[in-house]
Scaffold this motif. Structure first.
Motif, PDB file in Angstrom:
ATOM      1  N   ASN A 162      -1.804   3.121  54.931  1.00 49.38           N
ATOM      2  CA  ASN A 162      -2.091   3.558  56.561  1.00 49.38           C
ATOM      3  C   ASN A 162      -3.478   4.028  56.551  1.00 49.38           C
ATOM      4  O   ASN A 162      -4.610   3.989  57.987  1.00 49.38           O
ATOM      5  CB  ASN A 162      -1.365   4.119  57.646  1.00 49.38           C
ATOM      6  N   PHE A 163      -3.577   4.556  56.466  1.00 52.38           N
ATOM      7  CA  PHE A 163      -4.557   6.246  56.377  1.00 52.38           C
ATOM      8  C   PHE A 163      -5.871   5.951  55.557  1.00 52.38           C
ATOM      9  O   PHE A 163      -6.544   5.992  55.724  1.00 52.38           O
ATOM     10  CB  PHE A 163      -4.869   7.415  56.086  1.00 52.38           C
ATOM     11  N   LEU A 164      -5.628   6.029  54.493  1.00 55.44           N
ATOM     12  CA  LEU A 164      -6.349   5.507  53.315  1.00 55.44           C
ATOM     13  C   LEU A 164      -6.550   4.102  52.608  1.00 55.44           C
ATOM     14  O   LEU A 164      -7.931   3.703  52.544  1.00 55.44           O
ATOM     15  CB  LEU A 164      -6.092   6.921  51.851  1.00 55.44           C
ATOM     16  N   LEU A 222       2.396  11.695  55.145  1.00 53.00           N
ATOM     17  CA  LEU A 222       1.172  12.460  55.389  1.00 53.00           C
ATOM     18  C   LEU A 222       0.702  13.793  54.623  1.00 53.00           C
ATOM     19  O   LEU A 222      -1.244  13.208  54.525  1.00 53.00           O
ATOM     20  CB  LEU A 222       1.559  13.216  56.481  1.00 53.00           C
ATOM     21  N   VAL A 282      -1.325  12.618  51.958  1.00 53.74           N
ATOM     22  CA  VAL A 282      -3.218  11.777  52.399  1.00 53.74           C
ATOM     23  C   VAL A 282      -3.782  13.102  52.654  1.00 53.74           C
ATOM     24  O   VAL A 282      -5.284  13.702  52.036  1.00 53.74           O
ATOM     25  CB  VAL A 282      -2.675  11.495  54.239  1.00 53.74           C
TER      26      VAL A 282
END
Lengths: 406, 600
Positions: free
Chosen positions: B240-242, B66, B69
């Motif tokens: 998941n985020f990028l 996290l 990110v």
């Protein structure tokens, strides 16, 4: 032996054998379970925060990408390929994996003449999705631009049978095939171009306009029979003057002058001002009126046509500089270097026999005379000044009868 | 060996015994609400430290993922705000932004976060080897802010090494709060480092390998599982985020003809010399700048920023991490001349940025230089040999691994990194050839690896992983000597035994007990037993017979040292049929160590 050591956090001495710094231990009275629980709560909070940040980041990047892409498209449409390249590159900076942006950049690079770079982009797109019709089409165009026929054929054909997404696949395939046809014609590969048209004809929807268009393409490629088929198909589907004119031209080109005259009369009637059609109709009439081999002709009429054709051949020889003297006078020898010289001599020999009475008695002579006429007309076509309409009609008749000595 | 803090069984029993009647009733759900019951149940679950360590590694991976990110987003935002959204920022900004940001970064480093200087790799190693895994949390905050500002403002540095340190910092903070033992605290920083690096690189295998190869230096089963778990967790979070896309879009590769390997060998030579030049440049400039008066350190990052900005006027590609430029180079968007110039200017720009004390990593620049160099070499080779089938992209990809091997001196990571980034196994042969050549050249002309050199320049003598890897392990066979005495059998009587060892020089003799192993007895003891009238007693029944552990010739010598204890000697037996091959004594072991030291 273990020695006392300094706490890395606060510098306090940690007694030998003790794991934790006494001061730091006092400072954190929370148990491991509580710390773990708090960590999980912090993790959840960080997860939410990161989610917001990531969403905002993606949204901003996507919007910047879209803006740059839109600018690039308008630049490309306005013919400003260099500016479009910068715009599409900017768009890709923000949306790196957009196939659409990459494709547009490749198009812009291709338009700017930077084919190697364009190919690199397209190849990477192709590697990711070899069944992408648009990418294959662009690669085909690129290959066509550099004159690589083999590669162009491969990619164009790939494009035809690949996935066209939301676009009507039949229409897309036709467009691609048409593009390939034009490229092949430009390259002078008529047989491959004809093959593409044949393939296109097999999948044509019942649209008279398309039939007419394809008929014209067959005319261009010299496949008059298929052209006539397409035009007749268009006429059956209700197309008018264009199809009539096309059908007339196709039949005329095949030597079906009677059929051609039927179509051309109707076409000229519909398109009164078209001098080309009128000329063609005139020529068709002339061919039909000059043909001595029409089985429906009476003997007198046939002989009259033979004599007329022979006289026309003689006048053609005269126009080519060969002195056609009076039949009672001995003719001077022709110049030796002329290709027409032997024909001239042959004509001079036959000349006394080209009489209605002689022809009536000796019908086999008709063939000999007409063979000579056709030879003279065909040879003179390349040797002498432009022919008269009847000369052209005789040349056409010669071609129709297969009397070609060229 | 990790002792459980409390076993689950004892914990449950203790809790049940100690629980007041009200709490017991709570289990039935009549007296108190569900949060309390849940909390009570949760408290019953007690983890051993080993289990907690594994659980913690996942937690660290998630935190590190996290944070990385957020770190990547922060760099992107900074770049966007400072340079605008255009492809080519205005020249004024190119010059001024890195310089002004350099001033702010310098002030933060000097006044607020003094520990954030450097790349982060050596700082993490220091935490492992010097300060019991302690990485202050302020370092995490400082690294995040200063690196985001420095990289986002165009300094020629990368985000991977800072991510590594951010991960290590998070791990250290969690480990301390959870009161892990000192041993575990030492191990937790590399776990976090792997997580941070994996998230930054989007390449978990390479990250695990790098941490093992460069930070820990050995394959330790105790920590490997935790490192892998943390790296995987952080990678999952990052993807998941990028997004799951790799850092670079790699072109496909196929080796058509073995002759083409020569072309990659040439790339290896070029990469090796470029690595040496790069390391020597950093090694020469950094101490000079470090020894300038302290007040100059306030302006060094600004001056570095200004110089990088000047280079950026002509070659804006060298500013920042430069991933998109690597991607472009791999897709044939630059001529070989431009690629060569970019490689040279990136070496200069990175040396300037890094040696000025600006926080930031060396991974991305190394990849950048490698890709440009690879592309340039590939371009030249294609120019002279147009039949070569490897694309410029393939050369750029191999070039990245080559410089990684030569510059950072992590040969295994460099090979796996290329495999992981390309997802193409067929490129392994060119990569291995090129990397090996670059590594050998780098070692020949630059004795110390970059990170070792930097730590020594900073006055810290961290263990060199490269040297550790090359230390030859001494084996039992190097200390073993022949046993010049007949081996006694367990069924031999005392008198028979005395007769057999009469002419032996050994004072302590071995007894072969067959399937029951080996024992030993002294000649003195045998004589005493005979004097006591036990000449006919089988050795098997002797009360003072000492059971001996045995060794194998291929075991490390330190095993012998651990096992020998007070035994006068130990038998060394074959692994196949357990027949005696020799013996070792403590004196033999020490002699072998002395000989090895003398050789070194």
């Amino acid at each position: 032996m273990e020695l006392d050591r300094a706490c890395p956090q606060c510098g306090q001495r940690i007694p030998a054998g003790s794991v934790e710094c006494p001061r730091c231990k006092r400072r954190s009275p929370l148990g491991s379970e509580t710390i773990l629980g708090l960590s999980l709560i912090a993790l959840a909070a960080l997860f939410i925060l990161t989610g917001f940040a990531a969403r905002s980041y993606h949204a901003t990047y996507k919007s910047l990408g879209r803006e740059s892409y839109a600018r690039g498209e308008s630049d490309l449409n306005a013919g400003r390929a260099q500016a479009a390249i910068v715009d599409f590159r900017t768009a890709l900076l923000y949306t790196r994996d957009s196939d659409l942006y990459q494709l547009s950049l490749a198009r812009a690079l291709g338009a700017a003449g930077r084919t190697d770079e364009a190919r690199a982009y397209l190849t990477s797109l192709w590697e990711r999705d070899p069944a992408n019709a648009v990418v294959n089409l662009e690669l085909g165009r690129l290959a066509a631009r550099v004159g690589n026929t083999g590669e162009a054929l491969r990619y164009y054909h790939n494009a035809m049978y690949d996935d066209w997404g939301s676009r009507d696949p039949a229409e897309a395939r036709r467009t691609v095939r048409l593009e390939l046809y034009h490229f092949l014609m430009k390259q002078g590969d008529r047989s491959q171009a004809q093959a593409e048209l044949v393939a296109m004809a097999a999948l044509l929807p019942p649209d008279p306009e398309l039939y007419t268009r394809l008929g014209h393409l067959f005319l261009d490629v010299g496949d008059y029979a298929r052209a006539a088929n397409e035009f007749e198909g268009a006429l059956r589907l209700g197309d008018g003057e264009e199809a009539l004119a096309g059908a007339g031209e196709a039949e005329f080109s095949q030597g079906n002058y009677r059929q051609a005259r039927l179509y051309l009369e109707r076409a000229v009637h519909a398109k009164t001002g078209d001098s080309r059609l009128s000329g063609m109709l005139q020529l068709a009439n002339l061919v039909l009126s000059a043909d001595p081999f029409d089985p429906r002709l009476k003997l007198e009429e046939r002989n009259r046509r033979v004599i007329r054709a022979f006289n026309q051949a003689l006048s053609r020889l005269s126009a080519c500089g060969l002195p056609v003297a009076d039949i009672s006078q001995p003719s001077p020898p022709p110049p030796a270097d002329l290709k027409l010289a032997p024909l001239y001599e042959h004509a001079q020999k036959l000349r006394p026999q080209v009489q209605p009475e002689v022809l009536r008695k000796n019908p086999d002579l008709v063939t000999e005379i007409m063979d000579l006429v056709f030879q003279i007309e065909q040879t003179a076509e390349h040797e002498c000044r432009p022919p008269e309409p009847l000369d052209r009609a005789l040349v056409l008749l010669a071609s129709q009868r297969g009397n070609s000595w060229k | 060996m990790t002792e459980p803090l409390r076993t689950p069984e004892t914990a449950v029993a203790t809790e049940q015994a100690a629980a007041p009647p009200a709490a017991a009733d709570a289990g039935s759900g009549t007296q108190e609400g569900w949060p309390r019951r849940l909390f009570d149940r949760a408290r019953l679950i007690k983890l051993s430290e080993g289990q907690l360590f594994i659980f913690l590694s996942v937690l660290i991976g998630l935190f590190a993922g996290l944070l990385v990110v957020c770190f990547q987003i922060a760099i992107a935002w900074t770049r966007l705000r400072l340079f605008g959204s255009g492809l080519a920022p205005p020249h004024v900004r190119v010059i001024l932004v890195p310089a002004l940001a350099g001033l702010v970064v310098a002030a933060l480093v000097m006044k607020v976060f003094p520990r954030v200087r450097g790349s982060g790799v050596n700082q993490t190693k220091s935490a492992v080897y010097i300060s019991d895994g302690y990485v202050p949390f302020s370092t995490v905050v400082g690294k995040f802010i200063t690196c985001a500002l420095a990289i986002g403002s165009g300094q020629s540095l990368g985000p991977e090494d800072p991510s590594l340190q951010i991960g290590a910092g998070i791990a250290s903070a969690l480990g301390r709060r959870l009161k892990l033992s000192r041993d575990k605290l030492r191990l937790i920083a590399p776990v976090g480092a792997a997580a941070g690096l994996a998230a930054a690189f989007n390449a978990p295998i390479s990250s695990v390998l790098f941490v093992i190869e460069e930070v820990i230096g050995k394959w330790s089963a105790g920590v490997l599982g935790a490192i892998v778990l943390a790296a995987l967790s952080s990678t999952v979070v990052m993807r998941n985020f990028l997004g799951a896309e790799p850092l670079f879009r790699v072109t496909t590769y196929r080796l058509e003809h073995p002759w083409e390997l020569v072309a990659y060998a040439i790339l290896g030579v070029a990469g090796g010399y470029a690595s040496v030049f790069f390391v020597k440049l950093v090694a020469a400039v950094r101490p000079r700048l470090m020894h300038l008066p302290r007040r100059t350190q306030y302006v060094q990052p600004a001056v570095a920023g200004l110089l990088v900005g000047v280079i950026g006027l002509g070659f804006p590609q060298v500013m920042g991490a430069g991933y998109e430029v690597i991607d472009q180079a791999m897709h044939n968007q630059y001529t070989w001349q431009v690629l060569a110039l970019l490689a040279v200017f990136k070496i200069i720009a990175t040396s300037i940025s890094f040696t000025s004390g600006t926080p930031g990593g060396m991974f991305a620049p190394a990849l950048f230089i490698g890709a440009m160099l690879g592309g340039a070499v590939g371009g030249v080779e294609h120019h002279f040999f147009p039949t070569l089938t490897g694309s410029v992209g393939a050369y750029a990809l191999v070039g990245m691994g080559t410089l990684f091997a030569g510059f950072l001196r992590v040969p295994m990571t460099s090979v796996f990194m290329v495999l992981e980034l390309s997802g193409n196994y067929s490129i392994i042969v060119p990569v291995m050839i090129s990397n090996t050549i670059a590594y050998v050249i780098s070692r020949k002309y630059q004795k110390r690896a970059l990170f070792d050199l930097l730590s020594r320049q900073s006055g810290i003598d961290l263990p060199s992983m490269e040297e550790q890897r090359e230390e030859s392990a001494l084996l039992v066979e190097s200390a073993m000597r022949p046993y010049g005495t007949p081996v006694l059998r367990a069924e031999d009587t005392v008198s028979e035994a005395l007769g057999r060892v009469k002419s032996s020089p050994e004072q302590y003799v071995l007894v072969d007990q067959g399937s029951r192993g080996w024992s030993g007895v002294s000649r003195e003891m045998l004589e005493w037993q005979a004097q006591q009238g036990r000449a006919d007693m089988p050795l098997l029944n002797l009360p003072d017979r000492l059971r001996l552990p045995f060794l194998h010739p291929d075991q490390p010598l330190e095993v012998a040292l651990r096992q020998i204890g007070d035994h006068p000697l130990l038998p060394v037996v074959s692994r196949t049929d357990l027949h005696l091959e020799g013996v070792v004594t403590l004196e033999d072991v020490l002699r072998a160590y002395r000989a090895a030291t003398a050789q070194e």
